[in-house]
Design an enzyme around this catalytic site. Structure first.
Site, short mmCIF file in Angstrom:
data_model
loop_
_atom_site.label_atom_id
_atom_site.label_comp_id
_atom_site.label_asym_id
_atom_site.label_seq_id
_atom_site.Cartn_x
_atom_site.Cartn_y
_atom_site.Cartn_z
N ARG A 188 4.57 -4.16 -3.94
CA ARG A 188 3.96 -5.36 -3.38
C ARG A 188 4.45 -5.56 -1.95
NH1 ARG A 188 0.51 -5.35 -6.56
NH2 ARG A 188 -0.10 -6.95 -8.04
N HIS A 195 -4.21 -0.97 -0.36
CA HIS A 195 -3.83 -1.48 -1.69
C HIS A 195 -4.71 -0.85 -2.79
CE1 HIS A 195 -2.12 -5.08 -4.15
NE2 HIS A 195 -2.38 -4.04 -4.94
#
Ligand code: NDP
Ligand code: OXD
Length: 315
Positions: free
Chosen positions: A230, A278
């Site tokens: 993350r 991502h």
């Protein structure tokens, strides 16, 4: 009885259609439209707006539509006591391992250098190509994703270690635990792979202090980092400064503090940064709906939910 789709970003109607197929008999409702709040028993969330899950008196479970749950805990008005389950899916896990293995091999085999040489029409080989066994990969995390990536890197010959809060054993990898284990773990690491969840404890974890702890005697000409966990776990200013002064040689970043990555981010054009959007491990929506339908089936038969998240830990 209904399931509430509580998400932003993704295409609502295709999710509704999938849930209808996997949960015949369940009414599928969504934020932004009128629905009976008392009949909602389940919520499927991806980055739902703050407070969207309040005022649902019959809510029995919240399902994350991804493996991470930080997007759920970002809601400061999350209803208390309702269990939260996340995605654990072999397909997603395999995709993450592909990403980690790909980028470790890119570093090991100096692929970016050869790409550059090809563009410049230069034939220059390197007689000092290290073997995988000469390169030490250190994975932050020893969870579902870290364990699979460790096994696959190990099968290629890399020397793998995992670091985690508990120091849980990972087959084929050296284990390091908690604050005491961090220094020795970093000191033996040439490629640092981050697979930690975003929690208050891991916020900004990949900072200068951590990066300065990485091995200086490796075969790759300096430490490489790969963040597929993350963005919140990285200190982006520190990463850039560490690239500039040679503390690290290359950063491969799939996740960022602000996503999409802003157009003016220096990461886009940095010669020693690889940016991916991502997508290290995309979740297959069909698989996720099937998984949630199975979880609801388990609740109905009293078996209980799998892949529960601990609220106190945030993952
Ligand atoms: P798990 O919950 O299975 O594993 C998390 C690991 O992190 C555990 O080993 C845990 O330690 C460790 N950990 C958590 N907090 C700390 C801490 N403060 N200090 C040290 N170790 C800590 O998660 P997964 O492996 O399934 O997934 C990891 C993350 O990957 C997800 O949370 C998500 O954010 C990210 N992800 C990214 C994707 C992408 O496309 N980029 C796709 C899917 C997931 P312990 O074992 O001791 O509990
Ligand atoms: C996830 C993700 O958490 O895609 O599943 O990041």
């Amino acid at each position: 009885m209904s399931l509430l789709i509580a998400m932003t970003q993704w295409h609502l109607e295709s999710w509704r259609e999938r849930f209808r197929r996997h949960l015949p008999g369940m009414e599928i409702v969504a934020l932004g439209e009128p629905f009976d709040r008392r009949s909602v028993r389940f919520a499927a969330s991806w980055k739902h707006p703050e407070g969207a899950l309040t005022g649902l008196p019959g809510l029995e479970a919240i399902f994350s539509l991804g493996a991470g749950v930080d997007h759920i805990f970002n809601d400061g008005r999350l209803p208390e006591g309702v269990p939260i389950a996340r995605v654990v899916d072999p397909d997603l896990t395999a995709r993450m391992s592909e990403y980690v293995v790909l980028h470790c091999l890119m570093a090991l085999r100096q692929q970016r250098r050869y790409d550059r040489q090809q563009r410049e029409g230069r034939w220059e080989d390197d007689r000092d190509q290290p073997a995988a066994r000469d390169v030490r990969v250190g994975i932050l995390g020893a969870g579902v994703l870290a364990r699979d990536a460790a096994a696959k890197l190990g099968a290629l010959g890399f020397a793998v270690a995992c670091w985690s809060r508990s120091g849980r054993e990972v087959a084929g990898a050296e284990g390091f635990a908690a604050a005491e284990g961090l220094g020795p773990f970093l000191a033996r690491t040439d490629i640092l792979v981050n697979l930690l969840p975003a929690t208050p404890e891991t916020d900004g974890f990949m900072n200068r202090k951590v990066l300065e702890g990485l091995a200086r005697d490796g075969r790759l000409g300096g430490p490489h980092i790969i963040n597929a966990g993350r963005g919140a776990t990285q200190d982006e200013a520190d990463i850039l400064a560490c690239l500039e002064d040679g503390t690290i040689r290359h950063a491969t970043l799939d996740v960022f503090r602000t996503e999409p990555l802003p157009a003016d981010s220096p990461f886009w054009s940095h010669p020693n940064v690889t940016v991916t959007p991502h997508n290290a491990a995309m979740s297959d929506p069909e698989t996720i709906c099937a998984l949630i339908a199975r979880q609801i089936g388990r609740l109905e038969t009293g078996e209980g939910l799998e892949n529960l998240v601990e609220r106190g830990r945030g993952y």
